[in-house]
Design an enzyme around this catalytic site. Sequence first.
Site, PDB file in Angstrom:
ATOM      1  N   LYS A 338     -79.611  -3.675 -38.867  1.00  0.00           N
ATOM      2  CA  LYS A 338     -81.053  -3.846 -38.708  1.00  0.00           C
ATOM      3  C   LYS A 338     -81.812  -2.701 -39.354  1.00  0.00           C
ATOM      4  O   LYS A 338     -82.789  -2.896 -40.066  1.00  0.00           O
ATOM      5  CB  LYS A 338     -81.411  -3.958 -37.226  1.00  0.00           C
ATOM      6  CG  LYS A 338     -82.923  -4.125 -36.988  1.00  0.00           C
ATOM      7  CD  LYS A 338     -83.459  -5.371 -37.671  1.00  0.00           C
ATOM      8  CE  LYS A 338     -84.955  -5.491 -37.550  1.00  0.00           C
ATOM      9  NZ  LYS A 338     -85.490  -6.600 -38.354  1.00  0.00           N
ATOM     10  N   VAL A 339     -81.390  -1.480 -39.104  1.00  0.00           N
ATOM     11  CA  VAL A 339     -82.061  -0.314 -39.665  1.00  0.00           C
ATOM     12  C   VAL A 339     -81.179   0.274 -40.753  1.00  0.00           C
ATOM     13  O   VAL A 339     -80.047   0.664 -40.498  1.00  0.00           O
ATOM     14  CB  VAL A 339     -82.359   0.750 -38.590  1.00  0.00           C
ATOM     15  CG1 VAL A 339     -83.003   1.977 -39.225  1.00  0.00           C
ATOM     16  CG2 VAL A 339     -83.273   0.170 -37.501  1.00  0.00           C
TER      17      VAL A 339
END
Length: 343
Positions: A338-339
């Site tokens: 996600k990051v």
Amino acid sequence: MSDPLSTRATLMFQEAAEAADVVERQFARNGERVEALAARLRQAPPPFVATCARGSSDHAATYAKYLIETRLGVVTASASPSVGSVYASPLKLAGALFIAISQSGKSPDLLRNAEAARAGGAHVVAIVNVEDSPLAALADTVLPLHAGPERSVAATKSYIASLAAVLQLVAAWSGDPGLHAALEALPQALRTAWQSDWSGLADGLVDARNLFVLGRGLGLGIAQEAALKFKETCGLHAEAYSAAEVRHGPMALVGPGFPVLCFAQPDDTEAGTLALAEEFRGRGAQVWVASARGDLALAAAPHPACAPLLAIQSFYRAIETLARRRGLDPDLPPHLNKVTETV
């Protein structure tokens, strides 16, 4: 045994469906700080605007470039994150507006560039979802996305919220009453866009291996975003091009059966995009056109500048369906997090 993806709503679906509420909330909460920033920019007009972002956020920056240049006439360019983070080259940004766009606000390269921009004399604006992030802490002005947690790896509501933040800022900065009125109508238009039937796109691409995604002007950023989503959620090789730039070589690949998705922006670029789509159809290509006059219905836009937000909202529902039909979980693309923290 039933496919678990067919019996539950994916996070991508749930989060994309929230976009209208997110934008409505964002406009209400950010109104005062956007007006204050706009007043500052009118009082001391920046000589230029620099954007800095990666991934979906960089596609939002493409939209910002076209919107700022067409509505305000201020040259807007993308600053490569590696110039500051890898090459450590100082940039001359005195008086400039530096817009950093990030969902997480944590990537080291964006932080270094934002720091360098402040040192170089720019006013740093962070368009960020995580309000207590490092990027927000070092910015002169923070425009929160108010998107809430986004757990699916594929960004949806945060991307639309980034476009909306840019739109709200330009509406305030320009003082354009048409854009101001459009802000009020946009959330409901997004709800309509979510209900648009783009199932024909999913039907036609179940067995595809590659395609082109075309847009132009204000619609180029969503073409870039759509191409990324094809790759990360569907394992489908997609390349985004300007409907003008594709003529400079890439169109040689377009022949019988080659898939092409065209986003026809409802402005002076539309006629050229529609003509290109017809040319490709004449070659036997498999073409879909998102347009009021195309085969992928578009929700009516309260202003041409809103059209990209509505088109990508309809696209997100279709791409989530396509991913599942290809046997993939759009929430968990292989090899991705996600990051992403790049240096």
